[in-house]
Each structure stands twice: as structure tokens, then as C-alpha cells.
Design a protein around this motif. Structure first.
Motif, PDB file in Angstrom:
ATOM      1  N   GLN A 145       0.996  -1.384  -0.044  1.00 59.14           N
ATOM      2  CA  GLN A 145       0.018  -0.105  -0.033  1.00 59.14           C
ATOM      3  C   GLN A 145       0.987   1.300   0.070  1.00 59.14           C
ATOM      4  O   GLN A 145       1.959   1.207   0.718  1.00 59.14           O
ATOM      5  CB  GLN A 145      -1.157  -0.014   1.202  1.00 59.14           C
ATOM      6  CG  GLN A 145      -1.600   1.312   1.356  1.00 59.14           C
ATOM      7  CD  GLN A 145      -2.909   1.176   2.575  1.00 59.14           C
ATOM      8  OE1 GLN A 145      -2.733   0.085   3.262  1.00 59.14           O
ATOM      9  NE2 GLN A 145      -3.116   2.409   3.119  1.00 59.14           N
ATOM     10  N   GLY A 146       0.472   2.259  -0.689  1.00 60.78           N
ATOM     11  CA  GLY A 146       1.185   3.551  -1.163  1.00 60.78           C
ATOM     12  C   GLY A 146       0.833   4.661   0.031  1.00 60.78           C
ATOM     13  O   GLY A 146      -0.022   4.526   0.601  1.00 60.78           O
ATOM     14  N   TYR A 147       2.033   5.199   0.794  1.00 62.41           N
ATOM     15  CA  TYR A 147       1.658   6.270   1.714  1.00 62.41           C
ATOM     16  C   TYR A 147       2.074   7.521   1.450  1.00 62.41           C
ATOM     17  O   TYR A 147       3.107   7.393   0.773  1.00 62.41           O
ATOM     18  CB  TYR A 147       1.948   5.833   2.881  1.00 62.41           C
ATOM     19  CG  TYR A 147       1.355   4.468   3.684  1.00 62.41           C
ATOM     20  CD1 TYR A 147       0.355   4.851   4.812  1.00 62.41           C
ATOM     21  CD2 TYR A 147       1.583   3.319   3.337  1.00 62.41           C
ATOM     22  CE1 TYR A 147      -0.268   3.831   5.383  1.00 62.41           C
ATOM     23  CE2 TYR A 147       1.181   2.094   3.994  1.00 62.41           C
ATOM     24  CZ  TYR A 147       0.041   2.586   5.057  1.00 62.41           C
ATOM     25  OH  TYR A 147      -0.438   1.390   5.710  1.00 62.41           O
ATOM     26  N   ARG A 148       1.476   8.605   1.722  1.00 58.49           N
ATOM     27  CA  ARG A 148       1.973   9.943   1.674  1.00 58.49           C
ATOM     28  C   ARG A 148       1.748  10.640   2.911  1.00 58.49           C
ATOM     29  O   ARG A 148       0.573  10.507   3.447  1.00 58.49           O
ATOM     30  CB  ARG A 148       1.379  10.815   0.410  1.00 58.49           C
ATOM     31  CG  ARG A 148       1.793  12.280   0.378  1.00 58.49           C
ATOM     32  CD  ARG A 148       1.122  12.820  -0.848  1.00 58.49           C
ATOM     33  NE  ARG A 148       1.263  14.500  -0.524  1.00 58.49           N
ATOM     34  CZ  ARG A 148       1.414  15.491  -1.392  1.00 58.49           C
ATOM     35  NH1 ARG A 148       1.432  14.797  -2.836  1.00 58.49           N
ATOM     36  NH2 ARG A 148       1.473  16.466  -1.303  1.00 58.49           N
ATOM     37  N   ILE A 149       2.691  11.131   3.547  1.00 61.89           N
ATOM     38  CA  ILE A 149       2.782  12.051   4.651  1.00 61.89           C
ATOM     39  C   ILE A 149       3.047  13.471   4.560  1.00 61.89           C
ATOM     40  O   ILE A 149       4.383  13.814   4.126  1.00 61.89           O
ATOM     41  CB  ILE A 149       3.545  11.440   5.903  1.00 61.89           C
ATOM     42  CG1 ILE A 149       3.357  10.023   6.189  1.00 61.89           C
ATOM     43  CG2 ILE A 149       3.360  12.099   7.109  1.00 61.89           C
ATOM     44  CD1 ILE A 149       4.038   9.388   6.904  1.00 61.89           C
ATOM     45  N   ASP A 150       2.292  14.417   4.430  1.00 59.15           N
ATOM     46  CA  ASP A 150       2.700  15.831   4.376  1.00 59.15           C
ATOM     47  C   ASP A 150       3.041  16.235   5.700  1.00 59.15           C
ATOM     48  O   ASP A 150       2.658  15.870   6.849  1.00 59.15           O
ATOM     49  CB  ASP A 150       1.338  16.492   4.013  1.00 59.15           C
ATOM     50  CG  ASP A 150       1.094  16.567   2.542  1.00 59.15           C
ATOM     51  OD1 ASP A 150       1.641  16.820   1.560  1.00 59.15           O
ATOM     52  OD2 ASP A 150       0.088  15.277   2.344  1.00 59.15           O
ATOM     53  N   CYS A 151       3.907  17.374   5.772  1.00 62.45           N
ATOM     54  CA  CYS A 151       4.462  17.728   7.191  1.00 62.45           C
ATOM     55  C   CYS A 151       5.004  19.145   6.989  1.00 62.45           C
ATOM     56  O   CYS A 151       5.118  19.963   5.996  1.00 62.45           O
ATOM     57  CB  CYS A 151       5.690  16.842   7.345  1.00 62.45           C
ATOM     58  SG  CYS A 151       7.101  16.743   6.241  1.00 62.45           S
TER      59      CYS A 151
END
Length: 388
Positions: A145-151
């Protein structure tokens, strides 16, 4: 998904940074490529400076350290027929604590679990995006599963081979490296320590170090050629060679036994500048490597974490000044500690290609150290850790 700070790397520096920031109310997430079991299986150094001990207590993980750690008030340097005791406590008023890095990591994980901090293990293909802009983010895959974390900010605590340092453009970073022509063969054994303090030994046969993890678990090292492999050394051959490199009074009392872990580590000095780029900040082995002679690897990572945690906490309180100076502040200490590790390595190891001149210079160095309180104080100050 969004968090204020993404920490890449679940080793002790990343975990310690996460706890310090969470205690200040900052929303963090840790992303680690390996499994937790893999991280906890790493055998690493266990000499902790006072500054690191204080940080662990600040992070809420000082209980086992204070009950199980061994406080050392000095160390022994035996080389070229001289034996010099460096009294840390008398010379500097400070000490070091023997407590294995594996145990430090275990304590940090336990506290993160207790506080239900988000940690993603087995994160594959980690990439950093937009670090030079105002909207950085991190992507990876986990279990397909792909993840993206903005920060807001990214802390690169992912070691020498991690993605963080490589994200900084090559024309922006400058790397300094010195590779040593030997490695350390280390074994872990269920034997009592040679001495109540660490013993550093230098001889014409090569360097040796007798260390410990606890009262019944010892860690010993030998300088070996880079061409050697762990399987080339039987336990009997290791113990025999170690005895030959120690002064007779130590060799006669050495307790031996089967090794439960055996490995060879190459030695290098490495520093990458700067330690920040945009909203990406490096800490620990992602930015620098030192030979283990001066016990500075984990402790340098801790000083980076100290500076970076203070800088991020100040930033969320409205002051960006410490973030702007983080790289310069951290690097000033990194270079000093790297100098110490380099000098200890030069003083105690054999350099086969450098001939008799270096051998005589090492003799002079040990002779000077034995007779000079100023020289002993300088070594002690660096060993127990320069102030943050």
C-alpha cells in the motif's frame, strides 16, 4: 495523512527525537525501513556520555539506565609498555555510563508504545519530496500500500546508507571521508569483564579493546586486516591473540568462553556538510561516521538530537533562529568529536604502511600522556563528552 514532523529512521536517534518532540506537544511520525526485531538485533556501542544520559531521562526512559547502567569514572590506556589510568571524575568532574545501545533502543520503543506514537516499520521505497519548499512530504509503500505524509519538517535519522543525505543535491553538499586500512573484529561472550573499566591496548601486534555490556557479558575487539572474515577466526584464535595484545597482568586474568556474536566492522571517518537543506535536517549517521575508538557514534547522534529538538520546539513556539543555525551548531561539535576519534585511532592502532616513524611517535604520545595532567585532562574532557 499529515504530521508536523516526519522522522525517517527508527534507530535510537530517530526514536529519541520523536519522544522529545512529543513531550513538547509536537505531532511526529517515525518511518523505518526495517522491522523492529531487526533494529533491536543490532549490536552497537554502549558507552554513554552524561549528555545522552540526561536526554534519555528527559525523554522519560531513564529508569533502567539508572538501575542497570554501570557508571565508569575512568579508563585504562595500555600501549608501548606504559599503562595510563585516565581518571574522568577527578580530571573533569564527569563520568560515562555503560549501557548497551540495544537496551537504549528497547527503552525508547517501550516509551513510544506507551504513548501510542505512530511508527511505520517495513517502509519500502522511502522518498523525500519538496524539502526545499514550503510543503515537504514523504512517500513510501508498506505491505503493498502506498503512503504519503505531508509535514512541516523532515528529520533524516536513517543512517549512512539512508535516503535523507542523498536527497540533498550533490552540488550543495560537501563530503569529507577517510577510510582506515583495517577493521575491528568484535565478539560478544558470556564472560565477566576483564576490568571494572574499559581497557584500550596498543601493541606492535595491533589494537585491542576490552569492554563490557554488564557484569556477565563482555565485548572485546581486535584490529584486523580488512581482508579478514569473522569465520577466519575461531574463538580460540581470538582469545589467544587478545592475550598477546594485553599487558601480562591483564592477560593473566582474562576469562574466556564461547562467542555468542562475532563480526568485523570497517573503520571510517565521514562528515557531510551542511546538515540541513530547506526543511530537511540530518542527524546521526546520516551526516557523519566516526571510528569507534573514542565511543562517539551514538553520542554524536545524541548531540544532534539535542540541538534539533531544541530548534524544532523553539520553532513551534514562534522562534526560527535555532533552526537556521542548526547545521553550523551541530557541525562544530561533530568536527571536534571526529578529531578526537581520529586522534585516538592514530595513537593506538598499527598503520602497516607508515613505518617505524609512526610507531616512535605513538611511543612519544603515550609517554607524554603518562606524564602530563594537562594531556590526561584533554583526553578525559573529550571522552566524557564536550558540552552541548
Amino acid at each position: 495523512m499529515r504530521h508536523q514532523v516526519v522522522i525517517i529512521g527508527g534507530g535510537p536517534s530517530g526514536l529519541l527525537l520523536a519522544l522529545l518532540l512529543r513531550r513538547a506537544g509536537i505531532d511526529v511520525v517515525v518511518v523505518e525501513q526495517r522491522t523492529r526485531d531487526y533494529v533491536l538485533a543490532r549490536i552497537r556501542a554502549g558507552v554513554l556520555e552524561q549528555g545522552l544520559c540526561d536526554l534519555l531521562r528527559e525523554a522519560g526512559v531513564g529508569k533502567r539506565l539508572d538501575t542497570e547502567g554501570f557508571v565508569h569514572e575512568g579508563t585504562v590506556i595500555a600501549a608501548h609498555g606504559r599503562k595510563v589510568h585516565i581518571d574522568f571524575k577527578t580530571l573533569t568532574g564527569s563520568t560515562v555510563t555503560i549501557y548497551g545501545q540495544t537496551e537504549v533502543t528497547r527503552d525508547l520503543y517501550a516509551e513510544l508504545d506507551r504513548t501510542e506514537a505512530p511508527v511505520f516499520h517495513e517502509a519500502e521505497g522511502v522518498e523525500i519530496h519538496g524539502a526545499d519548499g514550503d510543503a515537504p512530504y514523504v512517500t513510501f509503500t508498506r505491505n503493498g500500500q502506498g503512503y504519503r505524509i505531508d509535514c512541516d519538517y523532515i528529520a533524516g535519522c536513517d543512517g549512512f546508507h539512508g535516503v535523507s543525505r542523498r536527497t540533498i543535491p550533490e552540488d550543495t553538499r560537501r563530503e569529507y571521508e577517510h577510510v582506515y586500512p583495517f577493521g575491528w573484529l568484535g565478539i560478544l561472550s558470556e564472560t565477566k569483564p576483564l576490568y571494572h573499566e574499559l581497557v584500550y591496548a596498543g601493541s606492535k601486534r595491533g589494537f585491542a579493546l576490552c569492554s563490557m555490556r554488564n557484569a556477565h557479558l563482555s565485548r572485546h575487539y581486535l584490529q584486523v586486516p580488512l581482508t579478514d572474515r569473522p569465520q577466519d577466526w575461531s574463538d580460540e584464535a581470538f582469545w589467544d591473540e587478545l592475550r598477546k595484545r594485553l599487558p601480562p597482568e591483564f592477560a593473566d586474568t582474562l576469562e574466556t568462553g564461547p562467542s555468542i556474536e562475532k563480526s568485523i566492522a570497517p573503520l571510517r571517518s565521514f562528515i557531510s556538510e551542511p546538515m540541513s537543506w530547506g526543511r530537511l535536517y540530518l542527524a546521526g549517521d546520516a551526516a557523519h561516521i566516526v571510528p569507534p575508538t573514542g565511543a562517539k557514534g551514538l553520542n554524536l547522534a545524541a548531540s544532534d538530537v539535542y540541538y534539533l529538538s531544541r530548534a524544532l520546539i523553539a520553532r513551534y513556539a514562534g522562534d526560527e533562529g535555532l533552526l537556521k543555525t542548526y547545521s553550523a551548531t551541530a557541525l562544530a561539535r561533530v568536527w571536534k568529536a571526529s578529531r578526537f576519534s581520529w586522534s585516538m585511532t592514530r595513537m593506538l592502532h598499527n598503520f602497516p604502511d607508515e613505518g617505524d616513524f609512526l610507531d616512535r611517535m605513538q611511543e612519544a604520545e603515550i609517554d607524554y600522556l603518562a606524564g602530563s595532567k594537562a594531556a590526561q585532562t584533554a583526553l578525559a574532557e573529550n571522552y566524557v563528552g564536550l558540552p552541548y
